[in-house]
Motif scaffolding. Structure first.
Motif, mmCIF file in Angstrom:
data_model
loop_
_atom_site.group_PDB
_atom_site.id
_atom_site.type_symbol
_atom_site.label_atom_id
_atom_site.label_comp_id
_atom_site.label_asym_id
_atom_site.label_seq_id
_atom_site.Cartn_x
_atom_site.Cartn_y
_atom_site.Cartn_z
ATOM 1 N N SER A 28 0.769 -1.378 -0.152
ATOM 2 C CA SER A 28 -0.020 0.010 -0.035
ATOM 3 C C SER A 28 1.044 1.073 0.073
ATOM 4 O O SER A 28 0.531 2.199 -0.451
ATOM 5 C CB SER A 28 -0.851 0.060 1.096
ATOM 6 O OG SER A 28 -0.228 -0.111 2.546
ATOM 7 N N SER A 74 1.102 3.068 -3.319
ATOM 8 C CA SER A 74 -0.280 3.295 -3.935
ATOM 9 C C SER A 74 -0.314 4.280 -4.955
ATOM 10 O O SER A 74 -0.887 4.576 -5.637
ATOM 11 C CB SER A 74 -1.288 3.404 -3.041
ATOM 12 O OG SER A 74 -1.190 4.341 -2.244
ATOM 13 N N GLY A 75 0.476 5.298 -4.650
ATOM 14 C CA GLY A 75 0.547 6.442 -5.461
ATOM 15 C C GLY A 75 1.241 6.446 -6.636
ATOM 16 O O GLY A 75 1.118 7.319 -7.720
ATOM 17 N N LEU A 76 2.352 5.334 -7.057
ATOM 18 C CA LEU A 76 2.915 4.995 -8.256
ATOM 19 C C LEU A 76 1.988 4.619 -9.286
ATOM 20 O O LEU A 76 1.121 3.606 -8.912
ATOM 21 C CB LEU A 76 4.050 4.316 -7.836
ATOM 22 C CG LEU A 76 5.099 4.862 -6.770
ATOM 23 C CD1 LEU A 76 6.022 3.777 -6.747
ATOM 24 C CD2 LEU A 76 5.662 6.086 -7.448
ATOM 25 N N THR A 77 2.042 4.928 -10.546
ATOM 26 C CA THR A 77 1.424 4.215 -11.484
ATOM 27 C C THR A 77 2.343 3.739 -12.410
ATOM 28 O O THR A 77 3.362 4.223 -12.656
ATOM 29 C CB THR A 77 0.401 5.155 -12.321
ATOM 30 O OG1 THR A 77 1.255 6.479 -12.718
ATOM 31 C CG2 THR A 77 -0.651 5.773 -11.307
ATOM 32 N N PHE A 78 2.183 2.507 -12.991
ATOM 33 C CA PHE A 78 3.054 1.939 -13.778
ATOM 34 C C PHE A 78 2.364 1.808 -15.282
ATOM 35 O O PHE A 78 1.238 1.330 -15.268
ATOM 36 C CB PHE A 78 3.431 0.366 -13.386
ATOM 37 C CG PHE A 78 4.362 0.585 -12.205
ATOM 38 C CD1 PHE A 78 5.698 0.986 -12.175
ATOM 39 C CD2 PHE A 78 3.987 0.454 -10.809
ATOM 40 C CE1 PHE A 78 6.400 1.046 -11.038
ATOM 41 C CE2 PHE A 78 4.524 0.587 -9.724
ATOM 42 C CZ PHE A 78 5.823 0.834 -9.604
ATOM 43 N N HIS A 79 2.982 2.306 -16.434
ATOM 44 C CA HIS A 79 2.487 2.062 -17.695
ATOM 45 C C HIS A 79 3.130 0.889 -18.414
ATOM 46 O O HIS A 79 4.166 1.116 -18.243
ATOM 47 C CB HIS A 79 2.328 3.367 -18.395
ATOM 48 C CG HIS A 79 1.705 4.669 -17.661
ATOM 49 N ND1 HIS A 79 0.350 4.703 -17.672
ATOM 50 C CD2 HIS A 79 2.355 5.495 -16.858
ATOM 51 C CE1 HIS A 79 -0.039 5.584 -16.738
ATOM 52 N NE2 HIS A 79 0.987 6.348 -16.434
#
Length: 79
Positions: free
Chosen positions: A52, A55-60
């Protein structure tokens, strides 16, 4: 005529080494498959902390094939 009939059980040869290896290999393989199926069916307690904090990270996902070429052309055109 009744004296000619032989009702004794047939002789069964001792299993060879490879027959024993095959028998026990199949036995342990079946146990392993049962353990795998039970691991899928039975829920596992989640005592450890989940991820958790990320949770702020986004993976594309990286585009592949023709999309990758288009993305590279766009980057080259901007630069």
């Amino acid at each position: 005529m009744a004296a000619e009939l032989d009702f004794s059980p047939p002789e069964i040869p001792e299993p060879t080494f490879m027959e024993n290896v095959l028998r026990y290999g199949l036995f342990f393989g079946a146990i392993f498959q049962l353990i795998c199926v039970l691991a899928i069916i039975l829920p596992v307690s989640k005592s450890h902390k989940t991820v958790s904090s990320f949770s702020g990270l986004t993976f594309h996902p990286v585009p592949k094939g023709p999309l990758m070429q288009l993305a590279q052309e766009k980057v080259k055109g901007k630069g």
